[in-house]
Motif scaffolding. Sequence first.
Motif, mmCIF file in Angstrom:
data_model
loop_
_atom_site.group_PDB
_atom_site.id
_atom_site.type_symbol
_atom_site.label_atom_id
_atom_site.label_comp_id
_atom_site.label_asym_id
_atom_site.label_seq_id
_atom_site.Cartn_x
_atom_site.Cartn_y
_atom_site.Cartn_z
ATOM 1 N N ILE A 326 10.289 -17.124 -32.645
ATOM 2 C CA ILE A 326 9.216 -17.784 -33.398
ATOM 3 C C ILE A 326 8.900 -19.218 -32.709
ATOM 4 C CG2 ILE A 326 8.788 -18.919 -35.547
ATOM 5 C CD1 ILE A 326 10.707 -16.616 -36.878
ATOM 6 N N HIS A 327 10.110 -20.114 -32.267
ATOM 7 C CA HIS A 327 9.763 -21.136 -31.513
ATOM 8 C C HIS A 327 8.844 -20.933 -30.411
ATOM 9 C CE1 HIS A 327 13.748 -22.995 -33.289
ATOM 10 N NE2 HIS A 327 12.991 -22.648 -33.997
ATOM 11 N N ALA A 328 8.964 -19.754 -29.581
ATOM 12 C CA ALA A 328 8.128 -19.556 -28.387
ATOM 13 C C ALA A 328 6.723 -19.601 -28.743
ATOM 14 C CB ALA A 328 8.712 -18.586 -27.634
ATOM 15 N N ALA A 329 6.528 -18.999 -29.995
ATOM 16 C CA ALA A 329 4.987 -18.966 -30.623
ATOM 17 C C ALA A 329 4.322 -20.116 -30.757
ATOM 18 C CB ALA A 329 5.102 -17.902 -31.559
ATOM 19 N N ALA A 333 0.576 -18.406 -30.536
ATOM 20 C CA ALA A 333 0.047 -17.426 -31.382
ATOM 21 C C ALA A 333 -0.784 -18.129 -32.573
ATOM 22 C CB ALA A 333 1.534 -16.862 -32.094
ATOM 23 N N ASP A 334 -1.604 -17.505 -32.816
ATOM 24 C CA ASP A 334 -2.662 -17.788 -34.023
ATOM 25 C C ASP A 334 -1.936 -17.508 -35.455
ATOM 26 O OD1 ASP A 334 -4.851 -19.226 -32.374
ATOM 27 O OD2 ASP A 334 -4.900 -17.187 -31.549
ATOM 28 N N ALA A 335 -1.096 -16.455 -35.391
ATOM 29 C CA ALA A 335 -0.674 -16.083 -36.789
ATOM 30 C C ALA A 335 0.561 -15.183 -36.424
ATOM 31 C CB ALA A 335 -1.782 -15.214 -37.470
ATOM 32 N N ILE A 336 1.420 -15.404 -37.461
ATOM 33 C CA ILE A 336 2.472 -14.310 -37.367
ATOM 34 C C ILE A 336 2.797 -13.422 -38.383
ATOM 35 C CG2 ILE A 336 5.171 -14.454 -37.578
ATOM 36 C CD1 ILE A 336 5.192 -17.149 -36.172
ATOM 37 N N MET A 337 2.983 -11.989 -38.129
ATOM 38 C CA MET A 337 3.367 -11.287 -39.097
ATOM 39 C C MET A 337 4.673 -10.924 -38.824
ATOM 40 S SD MET A 337 -0.149 -8.557 -38.604
ATOM 41 C CE MET A 337 0.713 -8.040 -37.128
ATOM 42 N N ASP A 352 13.004 -21.999 -42.057
ATOM 43 C CA ASP A 352 12.711 -23.395 -41.308
ATOM 44 C C ASP A 352 12.043 -23.101 -40.189
ATOM 45 O OD1 ASP A 352 13.939 -24.628 -43.487
ATOM 46 O OD2 ASP A 352 15.954 -24.940 -42.497
ATOM 47 N N ALA A 353 12.265 -22.216 -39.120
ATOM 48 C CA ALA A 353 11.616 -21.966 -37.937
ATOM 49 C C ALA A 353 10.213 -21.683 -38.321
ATOM 50 C CB ALA A 353 12.270 -20.826 -37.348
ATOM 51 N N LEU A 354 9.817 -20.881 -39.132
ATOM 52 C CA LEU A 354 8.395 -20.458 -39.397
ATOM 53 C C LEU A 354 7.748 -21.801 -39.809
ATOM 54 C CD1 LEU A 354 8.705 -17.194 -41.186
ATOM 55 C CD2 LEU A 354 7.565 -17.587 -39.189
ATOM 56 N N LEU A 355 8.242 -22.659 -40.421
ATOM 57 C CA LEU A 355 7.611 -23.872 -41.212
ATOM 58 C C LEU A 355 7.526 -24.773 -40.109
ATOM 59 C CD1 LEU A 355 9.408 -24.314 -44.887
ATOM 60 C CD2 LEU A 355 7.091 -23.519 -44.143
ATOM 61 N N GLY A 356 8.774 -24.839 -39.226
ATOM 62 C CA GLY A 356 8.412 -25.726 -37.939
ATOM 63 C C GLY A 356 7.615 -25.460 -36.932
ATOM 64 N N VAL A 357 6.974 -24.311 -36.673
ATOM 65 C CA VAL A 357 6.069 -24.191 -35.717
ATOM 66 C C VAL A 357 4.627 -24.325 -36.473
ATOM 67 C CG1 VAL A 357 7.315 -22.700 -34.419
ATOM 68 C CG2 VAL A 357 6.103 -21.537 -36.230
ATOM 69 N N ASN A 358 4.619 -24.183 -37.602
ATOM 70 C CA ASN A 358 3.417 -24.404 -38.292
ATOM 71 C C ASN A 358 2.225 -23.486 -38.124
ATOM 72 O OD1 ASN A 358 1.597 -25.926 -40.387
ATOM 73 N ND2 ASN A 358 0.829 -26.979 -38.560
ATOM 74 N N ILE A 359 2.592 -22.188 -38.087
ATOM 75 C CA ILE A 359 1.578 -21.200 -37.643
ATOM 76 C C ILE A 359 1.648 -20.313 -38.999
ATOM 77 C CG2 ILE A 359 1.293 -18.967 -36.372
ATOM 78 C CD1 ILE A 359 3.281 -20.301 -34.170
ATOM 79 N N PRO A 360 0.476 -19.654 -39.486
ATOM 80 C CA PRO A 360 0.229 -18.972 -40.857
ATOM 81 C C PRO A 360 1.113 -17.703 -40.563
ATOM 82 C CG PRO A 360 -1.737 -19.467 -39.413
ATOM 83 C CD PRO A 360 -0.884 -20.304 -38.901
ATOM 84 N N PHE A 361 1.613 -17.243 -41.518
ATOM 85 C CA PHE A 361 2.321 -16.176 -41.242
ATOM 86 C C PHE A 361 2.208 -15.168 -42.529
ATOM 87 C CE2 PHE A 361 5.771 -18.583 -43.652
ATOM 88 C CZ PHE A 361 6.247 -17.886 -44.460
ATOM 89 N N ILE A 362 2.521 -13.772 -42.410
ATOM 90 C CA ILE A 362 2.307 -12.765 -43.408
ATOM 91 C C ILE A 362 3.668 -12.092 -43.430
ATOM 92 C CG2 ILE A 362 1.336 -10.823 -44.129
ATOM 93 C CD1 ILE A 362 -1.439 -11.562 -42.473
ATOM 94 N N GLU A 363 4.213 -12.201 -44.716
ATOM 95 C CA GLU A 363 5.618 -11.461 -44.937
ATOM 96 C C GLU A 363 5.242 -10.063 -45.339
ATOM 97 O OE1 GLU A 363 9.295 -11.591 -48.107
ATOM 98 O OE2 GLU A 363 7.865 -13.290 -47.991
ATOM 99 N N MET A 364 5.986 -9.056 -44.634
ATOM 100 C CA MET A 364 5.788 -7.699 -44.658
ATOM 101 C C MET A 364 7.099 -7.000 -45.251
ATOM 102 S SD MET A 364 3.309 -6.815 -41.716
ATOM 103 C CE MET A 364 4.541 -7.261 -40.566
ATOM 104 N N HIS A 365 6.886 -6.018 -46.268
ATOM 105 C CA HIS A 365 8.090 -4.955 -46.333
ATOM 106 C C HIS A 365 7.267 -3.585 -46.677
ATOM 107 C CE1 HIS A 365 10.638 -8.208 -46.885
ATOM 108 N NE2 HIS A 365 9.955 -9.000 -47.497
#
Length: 411
Positions: A326-329, A333-337, A352-365
């Motif tokens: 996540i940090h490397a993105a 990256a423009d978005a994370i799934m 915290d990692a997702l919030l720290g990089v400030n990249i919009p993300f989608i949670e999937m299950h």
Amino acid sequence: MHNSAYSACGMPHVYDSLQVDSLSSVQGLLEEGKRDGIVVSLPYKTEILQMLDEVAPDARCIGAVNTVVIEKDFISGQPMKRPILKGYNTDYIGIMNCIQLSLSPANSVKQGTSALIVGAGGMARAAIYACVQVGIQNVCIFNRTRENAHKLTEYYELIDTLDSPWPAQLRQPTVIVSCIAPDTPATFSIPEQWLCSKTSGVFIELAYTPLATPFTKQMQSKVSRGWILVDGFEVLVEQGVAQFEILTRRPAPVYVMRDAVQRSILNAILLLNGPNLNLLGTREPHLYGTTALKDIEQSSIELGTKLEARIETFQSNHEGHLIDRIHAARGVADAIMINPGAFTHTSVAIRDALLGVNIPFIEMHITNVHTREAFRQHSFLSDKAAACIIGLGVFGYEVAIEHAARDLVNK
């Protein structure tokens, strides 16, 4: 693309861009002595010919130069009084290589092979030359403006209107090259009566901004019939490789250049899968289905390409590895799934990692977690996610990619 290649080869060269507003400015670049070569774009590909000392025979035949080598060191062991300017055309090489790499055995070039060129500008000349170089003797041209097309029809067949039948004396085309400029996109479709090859063929689109042009969208429906589509991205890479080798006189790092172009053109989406998802296909198939993770990743990459997005995949059973990825993105990256697996319910660190990089993300299950055990119904990510896609099975990955490619990356 070029700078990535120079870096990979350990070369000190730098490729930069400069907008000029006159032919005299181009001449100034050639004479200032600071460069070893220049790459020329429209509208100067033809006009620059008069400034060159030598022009390669193919470029002379096409009537356009897009690559100039500036030789300024020595000739016959003596210092040059002034640089020697040599012109080349790599546009046709890009088209030619794409034809050769994409034609199926059933469509290998034979005596009666035909090609259709759509457009009549400078790139159409390069496309015609490419066809001739691979051995295609029957070339037809269609252009929206008949007068412009007539300039190319001294030796080639002209199709007058979209209602015209394919010339009866020729076989149906198995090579079609679209040379329509991206700033004047086509407002018409290729007529069905020109697409009747029993063995289908290869369609090459030269425009790459955007990758999905009206013609590629039309021809996508022909893929099931055996047509092979080559987008402008591939042509750009092939001509860039030729350009690098002419300018540097050494083999090009093709994969490095292809990756660099892909990164610059396509939106980047990172697909992350958490613990135990490497077992998909065999793990509790009554809940998670029988599709393996490698198949999900491959289909995701293919769908991303159709949507002009580059999908990078990563799976780990270790929390720290996912956080590092996540940090490397960040900045890439423009978005994370993310399908976090069991970390959904436990990992403040991934949140915290997702919030720290400030990249919009989608949670999937894959499963509907809200109908399962109570501990699976809490997520440390959902309240910060741009979207949550739950309970759609592996189809949820397709939904996530479509949403990310069409909505998130444009925000």
